[in-house]
Design a protein around this motif. Structure first.
Motif, PDB file in Angstrom:
ATOM      1  N   LEU A  38       0.055  -7.624   7.741  1.00  0.00           N
ATOM      2  CA  LEU A  38       0.061  -6.252   7.242  1.00  0.00           C
ATOM      3  C   LEU A  38       0.891  -6.155   5.970  1.00  0.00           C
ATOM      4  O   LEU A  38       1.991  -6.700   5.889  1.00  0.00           O
ATOM      5  CB  LEU A  38       0.599  -5.297   8.299  1.00  0.00           C
ATOM      6  N   PRO A  39       0.386  -5.440   4.959  1.00  0.00           N
ATOM      7  CA  PRO A  39       1.149  -5.259   3.721  1.00  0.00           C
ATOM      8  C   PRO A  39       2.388  -4.396   3.962  1.00  0.00           C
ATOM      9  O   PRO A  39       2.471  -3.653   4.943  1.00  0.00           O
ATOM     10  CB  PRO A  39       0.173  -4.510   2.807  1.00  0.00           C
ATOM     11  N   ALA A  40       3.323  -4.490   3.042  1.00  0.00           N
ATOM     12  CA  ALA A  40       4.401  -3.501   3.008  1.00  0.00           C
ATOM     13  C   ALA A  40       3.729  -2.159   2.725  1.00  0.00           C
ATOM     14  O   ALA A  40       2.650  -2.113   2.122  1.00  0.00           O
ATOM     15  CB  ALA A  40       5.390  -3.857   1.905  1.00  0.00           C
ATOM     16  N   SER A  41       4.325  -1.062   3.162  1.00  0.00           N
ATOM     17  CA  SER A  41       3.671   0.224   2.923  1.00  0.00           C
ATOM     18  C   SER A  41       4.647   1.387   2.945  1.00  0.00           C
ATOM     19  O   SER A  41       5.744   1.287   3.489  1.00  0.00           O
ATOM     20  CB  SER A  41       2.556   0.462   3.941  1.00  0.00           C
ATOM     21  N   SER A  42       4.198   2.453   2.317  1.00  0.00           N
ATOM     22  CA  SER A  42       4.909   3.735   2.332  1.00  0.00           C
ATOM     23  C   SER A  42       3.869   4.821   2.541  1.00  0.00           C
ATOM     24  O   SER A  42       2.731   4.676   2.117  1.00  0.00           O
ATOM     25  CB  SER A  42       5.610   3.995   0.993  1.00  0.00           C
ATOM     26  N   ILE A  78      -4.960   6.136  -1.517  1.00  0.00           N
ATOM     27  CA  ILE A  78      -4.159   4.928  -1.302  1.00  0.00           C
ATOM     28  C   ILE A  78      -4.135   4.113  -2.582  1.00  0.00           C
ATOM     29  O   ILE A  78      -5.182   3.810  -3.150  1.00  0.00           O
ATOM     30  CB  ILE A  78      -4.727   4.064  -0.150  1.00  0.00           C
ATOM     31  N   GLU A  79      -2.911   3.772  -3.033  1.00  0.00           N
ATOM     32  CA  GLU A  79      -2.780   2.841  -4.152  1.00  0.00           C
ATOM     33  C   GLU A  79      -2.356   1.499  -3.578  1.00  0.00           C
ATOM     34  O   GLU A  79      -1.753   1.431  -2.504  1.00  0.00           O
ATOM     35  CB  GLU A  79      -1.805   3.344  -5.208  1.00  0.00           C
ATOM     36  N   ALA A  80      -2.707   0.423  -4.304  1.00  0.00           N
ATOM     37  CA  ALA A  80      -2.532  -0.910  -3.745  1.00  0.00           C
ATOM     38  C   ALA A  80      -2.002  -1.887  -4.784  1.00  0.00           C
ATOM     39  O   ALA A  80      -2.307  -1.770  -5.975  1.00  0.00           O
ATOM     40  CB  ALA A  80      -3.872  -1.404  -3.210  1.00  0.00           C
ATOM     41  N   LEU A 128       0.856  -1.186   0.000  1.00  0.00           N
ATOM     42  CA  LEU A 128       0.000   0.000   0.000  1.00  0.00           C
ATOM     43  C   LEU A 128       0.890   1.234   0.000  1.00  0.00           C
ATOM     44  O   LEU A 128       1.912   1.261   0.689  1.00  0.00           O
ATOM     45  CB  LEU A 128      -0.887   0.045   1.254  1.00  0.00           C
ATOM     46  N   THR A 129       0.489   2.238  -0.753  1.00  0.00           N
ATOM     47  CA  THR A 129       1.152   3.541  -0.686  1.00  0.00           C
ATOM     48  C   THR A 129       0.101   4.565  -0.308  1.00  0.00           C
ATOM     49  O   THR A 129      -0.919   4.694  -0.983  1.00  0.00           O
ATOM     50  CB  THR A 129       1.814   3.918  -2.017  1.00  0.00           C
TER      51      THR A 129
END
Length: 136
Positions: free
Chosen positions: A105-109, A125-127, A79-80
């Motif tokens: 939990l996803p990786a995220s920025s 949020i982009e996924a 997720l960003t």
């Protein structure tokens, strides 16, 4: 649980992240979801001035986009978050924790931006997801 994905919250020598996995990998079909904002199905902004309510709508929009591709939130790998104020992350994390298990939990920025497409929007949020390939 989707065993085709592996989540690593803290690889050796890397400090644990707060609320995300440092690494997620797997095999399967890749799905990219464009940045989603807090629009309901009629295109109206939901949750004006409330980042938590907006994030709930965004996660619902992501869920619906993934469903269109034969995927679910359990298939999420990254997720960003784009936020107009980094302080909004508290409410956004609350909404996120309603849809993701703490060990999945996803990786995220997260990136603070000066504006989104409309001034009422607080978060986009982009996924990215990875769906297990089914044997045919």
């Amino acid at each position: 649980m989707n065993s085709h994905l592996t989540h690593v919250a803290a690889p050796e020598g890397v400090a644990p992240g707060r609320g995300y996995s440092h690494v997620v990998w797997g095999t399967g079909r890749f799905i990219a979801v464009s940045g989603q904002c807090a629009f309901d199905e009629d295109g109206s902004v939901v949750g004006i001035d409330d980042p938590e309510v907006q994030a709930r709508q965004v996660f619902e929009n992501i869920r619906r986009c993934l469903a269109a591709a034969g995927a679910s939130l359990e298939d999420m790998v990254k997720l960003t978050y784009f936020v107009t104020d980094i302080q909004h992350l508290t409410g956004i994390r609350t909404a996120r924790d309603e849809v993701f298990a703490p060990d999945r939990l996803p990786a995220s920025s997260a990136v603070q931006v000066s504006a989104l497409i409309l001034p009422e929007l607080l978060v986009e949020i982009e996924a990215y997801a990875l769906v297990r390939d089914e044997e045919r």
